[in-house]
Write a protein that holds these residues in place. Structure first.
Motif, PDB file in Angstrom:
ATOM      1  N   THR A 154      -0.849  -7.875 -10.150  1.00  0.00           N
ATOM      2  CA  THR A 154      -0.722  -8.745 -11.074  1.00  0.00           C
ATOM      3  C   THR A 154      -0.844 -10.171 -11.044  1.00  0.00           C
ATOM      4  O   THR A 154      -0.132 -10.415 -10.073  1.00  0.00           O
ATOM      5  CB  THR A 154      -0.002  -8.206 -12.510  1.00  0.00           C
ATOM      6  OG1 THR A 154       1.426  -8.420 -12.121  1.00  0.00           O
ATOM      7  CG2 THR A 154      -0.212  -6.852 -12.809  1.00  0.00           C
ATOM      8  N   VAL A 155      -1.761 -10.762 -11.624  1.00  0.00           N
ATOM      9  CA  VAL A 155      -1.542 -12.176 -11.751  1.00  0.00           C
ATOM     10  C   VAL A 155      -1.561 -12.749 -13.143  1.00  0.00           C
ATOM     11  O   VAL A 155      -2.138 -12.740 -13.957  1.00  0.00           O
ATOM     12  CB  VAL A 155      -2.778 -12.983 -11.140  1.00  0.00           C
ATOM     13  CG1 VAL A 155      -2.434 -14.608 -11.332  1.00  0.00           C
ATOM     14  CG2 VAL A 155      -2.870 -12.562  -9.575  1.00  0.00           C
ATOM     15  N   GLY A 156       0.142 -13.307 -13.657  1.00  0.00           N
ATOM     16  CA  GLY A 156       0.301 -13.386 -14.642  1.00  0.00           C
ATOM     17  C   GLY A 156       0.066 -12.007 -15.606  1.00  0.00           C
ATOM     18  O   GLY A 156       0.867 -11.047 -15.267  1.00  0.00           O
ATOM     19  N   GLU A 157      -0.602 -12.106 -16.569  1.00  0.00           N
ATOM     20  CA  GLU A 157      -0.826 -10.802 -17.435  1.00  0.00           C
ATOM     21  C   GLU A 157      -2.317 -10.068 -16.989  1.00  0.00           C
ATOM     22  O   GLU A 157      -2.708  -8.918 -17.641  1.00  0.00           O
ATOM     23  CB  GLU A 157      -0.669 -11.204 -18.925  1.00  0.00           C
ATOM     24  CG  GLU A 157       0.583 -11.842 -19.471  1.00  0.00           C
ATOM     25  CD  GLU A 157       0.271 -12.228 -20.949  1.00  0.00           C
ATOM     26  OE1 GLU A 157      -0.505 -12.012 -21.538  1.00  0.00           O
ATOM     27  OE2 GLU A 157       1.359 -12.671 -21.505  1.00  0.00           O
ATOM     28  N   ALA A 158      -2.910 -10.595 -16.193  1.00  0.00           N
ATOM     29  CA  ALA A 158      -4.342 -10.016 -15.773  1.00  0.00           C
ATOM     30  C   ALA A 158      -4.095  -9.146 -14.557  1.00  0.00           C
ATOM     31  O   ALA A 158      -3.080  -9.394 -13.672  1.00  0.00           O
ATOM     32  CB  ALA A 158      -5.265 -11.349 -15.387  1.00  0.00           C
ATOM     33  N   LYS A 159      -4.439  -7.960 -14.676  1.00  0.00           N
ATOM     34  CA  LYS A 159      -4.541  -7.050 -13.516  1.00  0.00           C
ATOM     35  C   LYS A 159      -5.705  -7.344 -12.840  1.00  0.00           C
ATOM     36  O   LYS A 159      -6.617  -7.363 -12.990  1.00  0.00           O
ATOM     37  CB  LYS A 159      -4.511  -5.460 -14.239  1.00  0.00           C
ATOM     38  CG  LYS A 159      -4.109  -4.387 -13.214  1.00  0.00           C
ATOM     39  CD  LYS A 159      -3.663  -3.069 -13.812  1.00  0.00           C
ATOM     40  CE  LYS A 159      -3.722  -2.133 -12.667  1.00  0.00           C
ATOM     41  NZ  LYS A 159      -2.389  -2.460 -12.161  1.00  0.00           N
ATOM     42  N   LEU A 160      -5.368  -7.113 -11.330  1.00  0.00           N
ATOM     43  CA  LEU A 160      -6.258  -7.103 -10.257  1.00  0.00           C
ATOM     44  C   LEU A 160      -7.223  -6.094 -10.231  1.00  0.00           C
ATOM     45  O   LEU A 160      -6.648  -5.052 -10.428  1.00  0.00           O
ATOM     46  CB  LEU A 160      -5.804  -7.825  -8.909  1.00  0.00           C
ATOM     47  CG  LEU A 160      -4.977  -8.989  -8.922  1.00  0.00           C
ATOM     48  CD1 LEU A 160      -4.189  -9.068  -7.740  1.00  0.00           C
ATOM     49  CD2 LEU A 160      -5.748 -10.046  -9.235  1.00  0.00           C
ATOM     50  N   PRO A 161      -8.308  -6.109  -9.564  1.00  0.00           N
ATOM     51  CA  PRO A 161      -9.092  -4.981  -9.314  1.00  0.00           C
ATOM     52  C   PRO A 161      -8.485  -4.152  -8.402  1.00  0.00           C
ATOM     53  O   PRO A 161      -7.708  -4.552  -7.633  1.00  0.00           O
ATOM     54  CB  PRO A 161     -10.560  -5.555  -8.928  1.00  0.00           C
ATOM     55  CG  PRO A 161     -10.559  -7.144  -9.331  1.00  0.00           C
ATOM     56  CD  PRO A 161      -9.148  -7.425  -9.242  1.00  0.00           C
ATOM     57  N   ALA A 162      -8.978  -2.792  -8.436  1.00  0.00           N
ATOM     58  CA  ALA A 162      -8.414  -1.835  -7.553  1.00  0.00           C
ATOM     59  C   ALA A 162      -8.808  -2.178  -6.373  1.00  0.00           C
ATOM     60  O   ALA A 162      -7.890  -1.487  -5.109  1.00  0.00           O
ATOM     61  CB  ALA A 162      -8.944  -0.516  -7.968  1.00  0.00           C
ATOM     62  N   ASP A 163      -9.887  -2.390  -5.720  1.00  0.00           N
ATOM     63  CA  ASP A 163     -10.226  -2.610  -4.503  1.00  0.00           C
ATOM     64  C   ASP A 163      -9.811  -4.213  -3.868  1.00  0.00           C
ATOM     65  O   ASP A 163      -9.992  -4.126  -2.732  1.00  0.00           O
ATOM     66  CB  ASP A 163     -11.744  -2.651  -4.137  1.00  0.00           C
ATOM     67  CG  ASP A 163     -12.352  -3.486  -4.997  1.00  0.00           C
ATOM     68  OD1 ASP A 163     -11.872  -4.119  -6.048  1.00  0.00           O
ATOM     69  OD2 ASP A 163     -13.580  -3.898  -4.909  1.00  0.00           O
ATOM     70  N   TYR A 164      -8.935  -4.775  -4.558  1.00  0.00           N
ATOM     71  CA  TYR A 164      -8.394  -6.212  -4.290  1.00  0.00           C
ATOM     72  C   TYR A 164      -7.318  -5.864  -3.163  1.00  0.00           C
ATOM     73  O   TYR A 164      -6.559  -4.992  -3.334  1.00  0.00           O
ATOM     74  CB  TYR A 164      -7.790  -6.903  -5.429  1.00  0.00           C
ATOM     75  CG  TYR A 164      -7.593  -8.409  -5.110  1.00  0.00           C
ATOM     76  CD1 TYR A 164      -8.454  -9.333  -5.132  1.00  0.00           C
ATOM     77  CD2 TYR A 164      -6.230  -8.659  -4.997  1.00  0.00           C
ATOM     78  CE1 TYR A 164      -8.088 -10.589  -4.967  1.00  0.00           C
ATOM     79  CE2 TYR A 164      -5.790 -10.059  -4.732  1.00  0.00           C
ATOM     80  CZ  TYR A 164      -6.780 -11.041  -4.724  1.00  0.00           C
ATOM     81  OH  TYR A 164      -6.482 -12.098  -4.417  1.00  0.00           O
ATOM     82  N   ARG A 165      -7.418  -6.430  -2.152  1.00  0.00           N
ATOM     83  CA  ARG A 165      -6.284  -6.738  -1.058  1.00  0.00           C
ATOM     84  C   ARG A 165      -5.724  -7.897  -0.878  1.00  0.00           C
ATOM     85  O   ARG A 165      -6.408  -8.778  -0.395  1.00  0.00           O
ATOM     86  CB  ARG A 165      -7.312  -6.295   0.245  1.00  0.00           C
ATOM     87  CG  ARG A 165      -7.684  -4.984   0.326  1.00  0.00           C
ATOM     88  CD  ARG A 165      -7.057  -3.699   0.250  1.00  0.00           C
ATOM     89  NE  ARG A 165      -7.494  -2.612   0.106  1.00  0.00           N
ATOM     90  CZ  ARG A 165      -7.766  -1.795  -0.909  1.00  0.00           C
ATOM     91  NH1 ARG A 165      -7.312  -2.261  -2.205  1.00  0.00           N
ATOM     92  NH2 ARG A 165      -8.108  -0.569  -0.984  1.00  0.00           N
ATOM     93  N   ILE A 166      -4.604  -7.965  -1.570  1.00  0.00           N
ATOM     94  CA  ILE A 166      -3.658  -9.336  -1.445  1.00  0.00           C
ATOM     95  C   ILE A 166      -3.480  -9.555  -0.188  1.00  0.00           C
ATOM     96  O   ILE A 166      -3.283 -11.114   0.109  1.00  0.00           O
ATOM     97  CB  ILE A 166      -2.244  -8.964  -2.323  1.00  0.00           C
ATOM     98  CG1 ILE A 166      -1.802 -10.308  -2.542  1.00  0.00           C
ATOM     99  CG2 ILE A 166      -1.483  -7.952  -1.518  1.00  0.00           C
ATOM    100  CD1 ILE A 166      -2.560 -11.420  -3.530  1.00  0.00           C
ATOM    101  N   TRP A 167      -3.299  -8.784   0.909  1.00  0.00           N
ATOM    102  CA  TRP A 167      -2.956  -9.334   2.026  1.00  0.00           C
ATOM    103  C   TRP A 167      -3.978 -10.159   2.779  1.00  0.00           C
ATOM    104  O   TRP A 167      -3.762 -11.033   3.653  1.00  0.00           O
ATOM    105  CB  TRP A 167      -2.656  -8.035   3.189  1.00  0.00           C
ATOM    106  CG  TRP A 167      -4.097  -7.021   3.584  1.00  0.00           C
ATOM    107  CD1 TRP A 167      -4.498  -6.227   2.921  1.00  0.00           C
ATOM    108  CD2 TRP A 167      -4.922  -7.627   4.339  1.00  0.00           C
ATOM    109  NE1 TRP A 167      -5.668  -5.579   3.356  1.00  0.00           N
ATOM    110  CE2 TRP A 167      -5.836  -6.675   4.552  1.00  0.00           C
ATOM    111  CE3 TRP A 167      -4.906  -8.436   5.649  1.00  0.00           C
ATOM    112  CZ2 TRP A 167      -6.935  -6.566   5.374  1.00  0.00           C
ATOM    113  CZ3 TRP A 167      -6.096  -8.530   6.314  1.00  0.00           C
ATOM    114  CH2 TRP A 167      -6.988  -7.543   6.364  1.00  0.00           C
ATOM    115  N   SER A 168      -5.408  -9.958   2.467  1.00  0.00           N
ATOM    116  CA  SER A 168      -6.465 -10.686   2.954  1.00  0.00           C
ATOM    117  C   SER A 168      -6.388 -12.066   2.417  1.00  0.00           C
ATOM    118  O   SER A 168      -6.503 -13.170   3.170  1.00  0.00           O
ATOM    119  CB  SER A 168      -7.621 -10.140   2.548  1.00  0.00           C
ATOM    120  OG  SER A 168      -7.983  -9.898   1.327  1.00  0.00           O
TER     121      SER A 168
END
Length: 404
Positions: free
Chosen positions: A12-26
């Motif tokens: 999540t970023v704040g109250e927004a949920k990231l897409p399922a295929d989002y890769r935070i490590w990249s």
């Protein structure tokens, strides 16, 4: 409520949920790699200043043990990029200082200008790095200010630095306008905000009604400046995580990026300064400032030679950031990470101060070596003590209170 064991899978970023295929490590990888590069660049800069590998490695080790850097650089922030470019600028400036007066310094000053331009394109305050080369040029000019040739050389070298800086800034905007030509979707909230600061020239270029030209690049620069000024005006004067720019050299105040508590166990992701490093940095900057002020522009400083010439630009850069951020703090909230560059510059002052002391008092060499090892051990101990707050490790309430 999110269980502690599930935090790694919640994006999540704040109250927004990231897409399922989002890769935070990249997203974090580039910043983390630049963080590693900073350590290596510190080592390379000190080697180029003719310090022994052991001394250069010792200072690089202090940087590696900086808890605040570790927390910020793995959080996909911009600071690692600007600091790396700033260190390159410092390295080129030191190279120019080592050449002294009368030897060609065009190439290192051009490199310093290009690196300062790159740092400026990460954050606008990168322009303050120009204080270093400007100080070096003024120190070279001061003893010979009546000489027409000295003025000519100074103006020429200053122009080389400035043109290199401007060239990098212009190149970035050129690449941006050539690469990003997709028209905005004015139905989106982000585009609606951007449109307020987009000139007709830039909009026509994006719509395909106008070809690329220097006029378009100039319009984009003006639009960008207007956007940044408006963004600054919208930042408040206070925040629970904010800190006074005047107290930041002492590591005041930590930023809590994440806090979780369950069943008497607490975990933090906290930007917290390594107190050993930050106190050493503050002491190094004050000592270097006094040393330069006492002899930097005098015959005594000239006799001392390289140490003063290399220290003065570093001190000038650090003080430019410190004073500018102090003034800026009267208009917007400031955070501990704003002091990263002055803190690192203060650490860079330490080996030069040790070299100066060793030259003036050779009998202190052995004691300086012992003190250096003591500093590294103390920095490592502080890192281990505060690491649980940086790495989200479980702590009892009492253990947290001991570290806060």
């Amino acid at each position: 409520t999110v269980g502690l064991d599930d935090l790694a899978r919640v994006m999540t970023v704040g109250e927004a949920k990231l897409p399922a295929d989002y890769r935070i490590w990249s997203v974090r990888l580039a910043s983390a790699l630049f963080g590693v590069a900073i350590i290596l660049t510190v080592y390379a800069v000190l080697l180029s200043a003719k310090f022994k590998p052991v001394a250069a490695a010792a200072v690089a080790t202090l940087v590696a043990f900086e808890t605040a850097f570790i927390d910020q650089f793995r959080a996909a922030q911009l600071d690692a990029f600007q600091i790396e470019f700033a260190l390159v600028c410092v390295g080129f400036t030191i190279a120019a200082a080592r050449r002294g007066v009368g030897r060609p310094r065009v190439l290192p000053l051009a490199g310093a200008g290009a690196a300062a331009g790159a740092a400026m394109m990460v954050k606008l305050d990168g322009a303050l790095l120009a204080a270093g080369p400007a100080t070096l040029l003024l120190m070279s000019l001061a003893p010979r200010w009546k000489s027409t040739r000295s003025w000519t050389v100074t103006i020429f070298e200053g122009s080389v630095f400035t043109l290199a800086l401007i060239g990098v800034v212009a190149s970035v905007y050129c690449v941006q306008t050539l690469w990003c030509r997709q028209p905005l979707d004015f139905g989106s909230p982000a585009a609606a905000v951007d449109a307020r600061f987009m000139s007709t020239t830039y909009q026509h270029y994006l719509d395909g009604r106008r070809p690329w030209s220097p006029v378009v690049v100039g319009a984009v620069m003006r639009d960008s400046a207007a956007f940044m000024l408006n963004d600054q005006a919208g930042i408040g004067l206070s925040d629970p995580n904010g800190s006074s720019p005047w107290l930041q050299p002492f590591g005041v105040k930590p930023i809590n990026y994440r806090w979780d508590s369950q069943h008497g166990i607490t975990r933090y992701v906290q930007l917290i300064a390594n107190p050993v490093n930050w106190m050493l940095s503050a002491a190094g900057l004050v000592t270097a400032l006094l040393l330069v002020a006492a002899g930097g522009l005098t015959r005594r400083g000239e006799q001392r030679g390289e140490v003063i010439r290399q220290l003065a630009p570093i001190v000038a850069m650090a003080m430019a950031f410190y004073l500018a951020h102090g003034v800026l703090g009267a208009h917007r909230v400031m955070y501990l990470y704003h002091h990263f560059l002055p803190e690192l510059l203060g650490v860079l002052c330490l080996p030069f101060l040790a070299r100066d002391l060793a030259q003036r008092a050779p009998r202190w060499r052995g004691r300086l070596e012992v003190a250096s090892w003591g500093v590294i051990v103390a920095s490592a101990a502080a890192f281990l003590w505060f690491a649980p707050l940086v790495y989200h490790r479980p702590l009892t309430h009492q253990s947290c209170e001991l570290r806060n």
